[in-house]
Write an enzyme that holds these catalytic residues in place. Structure first.
Site, PDB file in Angstrom:
ATOM      1  N   SER A 134       5.169 -18.346   5.279  1.00 14.64           N
ATOM      2  CA  SER A 134       4.006 -17.585   5.740  1.00 14.64           C
ATOM      3  C   SER A 134       2.856 -18.538   5.991  1.00 14.64           C
ATOM      4  CB  SER A 134       3.582 -16.555   4.695  1.00 14.64           C
ATOM      5  OG  SER A 134       2.338 -15.965   5.035  1.00 14.64           O
ATOM      6  N   TYR A 148       1.011 -14.320  -3.697  1.00 11.66           N
ATOM      7  CA  TYR A 148       1.974 -14.309  -2.591  1.00 11.66           C
ATOM      8  C   TYR A 148       1.906 -15.625  -1.816  1.00 11.66           C
ATOM      9  CZ  TYR A 148       3.897 -13.044   2.010  1.00 11.66           C
ATOM     10  OH  TYR A 148       4.603 -13.012   3.191  1.00 11.66           O
TER      11      TYR A 148
END
Length: 239
Positions: A134, A148
């Site tokens: 990501s 995250y």
């Protein structure tokens, strides 16, 4: 014959990856966790493209779930390590401890164990592992999901280290790091307007589509990327 396992392969970016790889002639096994209707729909759309496709309901945070996926897949030439999740946007101090643990299990521990199983399955024949990271891994995502982002930074480290470790086995390990992407993730975490709010911060002025991320995955899995390993390709509009 290219045979590829895609974890989290039936919704959002995973479904787009499945369709794109089907167009390249991959036979597919798609893992999913809960949404049977979406899984069946994606399987049918892949089959309509002329590719063989099976779906397997399995939890990558368990040893049994990972074993079930690889048993169903059989001999493989590729794995797309895509399964992952976020649960809310909040400062770390306001995020429940159990949710942080689950986030690491789903986004780092599970994918690491999937990569481990992939190496075992490909040893002797070679293959490609594509991890889905990501853009958050380098941005840190303060105020949204620091935990995250940290898990995805772990995916980048996994890609680098494992790619170097298994290069001599003929196994390439690469990653794609999407930025802001048009999926139902934002609505499911309670912020359905996030794309419109965040898009002006992207140098290209918009979110990506899942298909644009899938194109990067397809290239990395192809022979055209045969000299690419132990690296992460950012697909984030310049951010």
């Amino acid at each position: 014959m290219k045979r590829t396992l895609v974890t989290g392969g039936t919704r959002g970016i995973g479904a787009a990856i499945a369709r794109r790889l089907a167009a390249d002639g991959h036979s597919l096994v798609l893992g999913y966790l809960a949404d049977s209707e979406a899984a069946a729909s994606t399987r049918d759309s892949v089959r309509e493209l002329g590719a063989a496709c099976e779906i397997v309901r399995a939890d990558i945070t368990t040893d049994a779930g990972i074993a079930e996926l690889f048993e169903a897949a059989g001999p493989i030439t590729g794995v797309v390590n895509n399964a992952g999740a976020t649960y809310r946007y909040a400062p770390l101090v306001d995020t429940p401890a159990d949710e942080i643990r689950t986030t690491y299990a789903v986004n780092l521990v599970g994918p690491t164990l999937v990569a481990r199983a992939a190496v075992a399955a490909m040893t002797g024949a070679g293959g490609v592992i594509v991890n889905i990271s990501s853009g958050a891994a380098t941005l840190g995502s303060p105020g949204e999901y620091v935990h995250y982002a940290a898990a995805k930074a772990g995916i980048d480290a996994l890609t680098k280290g494992l790619g170097l470790e298994v290069a001599s086995l003929g196994i390439r390990v690469v990653a794609v790091a999407p930025g802001l992407t048009e999926t139902d993730l934002h609505a499911s975490t309670g912020d359905p307007d996030r794309i419109e709010r965040m898009a002006p911060q992207i140098p290209l002025g918009r979110a990506s589509s899942p298909d644009e991320v899938a194109e990067a995955v397809a290239w990395l899995m192809s022979e055209k990327a045969g000299y690419v390993t132990a690296t992460t390709l950012r697909v984030a509009g310049g951010r």
